[in-house]
Design an enzyme around this catalytic site. Structure first.
Site, PDB file in Angstrom:
ATOM      1  N   ASN A 266       9.930 -13.316   5.483  1.00 40.48           N
ATOM      2  CA  ASN A 266       8.754 -12.637   4.951  1.00 40.48           C
ATOM      3  C   ASN A 266       8.286 -11.649   6.015  1.00 40.48           C
ATOM      4  O   ASN A 266       8.156 -12.005   7.187  1.00 40.48           O
ATOM      5  CB  ASN A 266       7.662 -13.665   4.651  1.00 40.48           C
ATOM      6  CG  ASN A 266       6.382 -13.036   4.131  1.00 40.48           C
ATOM      7  OD1 ASN A 266       5.604 -12.492   4.894  1.00 40.48           O
ATOM      8  ND2 ASN A 266       6.142 -13.163   2.844  1.00 40.48           N
TER       9      ASN A 266
ATOM     10  N   ASN B  77       5.725  -8.828   2.137  1.00 37.34           N
ATOM     11  CA  ASN B  77       4.312  -9.156   1.951  1.00 37.34           C
ATOM     12  C   ASN B  77       3.581  -7.824   1.850  1.00 37.34           C
ATOM     13  O   ASN B  77       3.348  -7.158   2.858  1.00 37.34           O
ATOM     14  CB  ASN B  77       3.807  -9.980   3.135  1.00 37.34           C
ATOM     15  CG  ASN B  77       2.319 -10.274   3.029  1.00 37.34           C
ATOM     16  OD1 ASN B  77       1.666  -9.913   2.054  1.00 37.34           O
ATOM     17  ND2 ASN B  77       1.777 -10.916   4.041  1.00 37.34           N
TER      18      ASN B  77
ATOM     19  N   CYS C 200      -1.106  -6.895   2.597  1.00 36.82           N
ATOM     20  CA  CYS C 200      -1.768  -6.728   3.884  1.00 36.82           C
ATOM     21  C   CYS C 200      -2.332  -5.312   3.973  1.00 36.82           C
ATOM     22  O   CYS C 200      -1.919  -4.423   3.241  1.00 36.82           O
ATOM     23  CB  CYS C 200      -0.787  -6.991   5.027  1.00 36.82           C
ATOM     24  SG  CYS C 200       0.708  -6.013   4.954  1.00 36.82           S
TER      25      CYS C 200
END
Length: 307
Positions: free
Chosen positions: A102, A129, A132
């Site tokens: 990830n 991811n 963020c």
């Protein structure tokens, strides 16, 4: 089909012994759990969020329990990609379970750099991811902006030969639109959902409990939302979905498979029961036997909906 093959699945070219993976951020780098279960017996190890440079994470309280779940604002604490590649990957790649990394970046370009660095032996795939902050765009989360999300996927695809899994944020108006966007940009699979945004307040001090004020809500409380989103997205995309969000039993996992997920990931439940990934897989196998099914693929998307 032999009994040992009942649980085998392939996601974007990644062959897995079982359809049960570990959710990023809840399983460390895998080796932390080696005393509790055989890491060779789980579908895949998804390591904690990795960034270009080391991060110390957020100050103050990072975790708060909630009814049927927890809030966290860890802040992507990790030793950085260099340390991961030099010290951690050589140890964990010895396990038979595929290693999925990830990764998080603060700009589109940074995602590309990370993808190139992680395009090495021992890494089976990368999971993006995109929930963020996009630092260069004024703090907008990549995962809640269609254009930003597609730009990240395209950049990563241009810099790696590994399968690219995109982890979708549930904090959007239309999850199906986001899924279709990242699929069109080249995503090989989707994992969903990431945490919902929540907060908790200490009424004695009249202050937020979390040092970051807000955090990500996970655990059984989010399961109905996650299940609904997986079902909706599975009706629209052609790429495989890895379902997650509140899975704490084999029954939970089977619901996600019926809703259209080709595999699942166990997250917060790892903190309660560190052997849960193996137990969930065993429960799925028993269900398959009870229903005279030869492989877990026969469950995927079989939800019966009256129309």
């Amino acid at each position: 089909m032999k009994q040992k093959d009942m649980l085998t699945v392939e996601i974007a070219g990644i062959k897995m012994k079982t359809p049960v993976m570990t959710g990023s951020g809840t399983f460390g780098f895998g080796e932390e759990y080696a005393d509790f279960l055989d890491l060779n017996e789980i579908g895949a190890i998804v390591v904690k969020g990795t960034t270009l440079l080391p991060r110390s994470g957020n100050p103050g309280v990072r975790i708060a329990e909630t009814p049927s779940g927890m809030l966290n604002c860890i802040g992507l604490e990790n030793p950085g990609v260099d340390y991961f590649l030099s010290d951690i990957l050589p140890r964990i790649k010895q396990y038979r379970a595929p290693i999925i990394v990830n990764m998080s970046g603060s700009s589109v370009e940074e995602y590309g750099v990370l993808a190139k660095r992680l395009d090495v032996d021992g890494v089976a795939a990368v999971e993006l991811n995109i929930s963020c902050p996009n630092v260069r765009e004024g703090g907008i989360a990549f995962g809640t902006n269609r254009d930003s999300a597609t730009a990240v996927v395209r950049e990563v695809k241009a810099n790696t030969k590994k399968p690219v899994i995109v982890k979708l944020s549930p904090n959007v108006t239309d999850i199906v639109d986001m899924a279709l966007a990242v699929e069109a940009a080249g995503a090989d699979a989707i994992s969903m959902i990431n945490t919902l945004i929540g907060m908790a307040i200490d009424i004695k001090t009249q202050r937020p409990i979390l040092g970051n004020v807000i955090g990500g809500l996970s655990g059984p409380a989010v399961k109905p939302v996650a299940l609904r989103m997986v079902w909706q997205v599975s009706q629209a995309v052609k790429i495989p979905i890895i379902g997650m969000g509140g899975i704490a039993s084999s029954e939970d996992a089977i619901e996600f498979l019926l809703a259209g997920a080709s595999a699942v990931a166990v997250g917060t439940a790892n903190f309660v029961n560190p052997a849960i990934a193996k137990e969930v897989a065993d429960g799925i196998q028993e269900y398959l036997k009870d229903h005279q099914l030869s492989n877990v693929k026969e469950l995927v998307g079989q939800l019966k909906v009256n129309k």
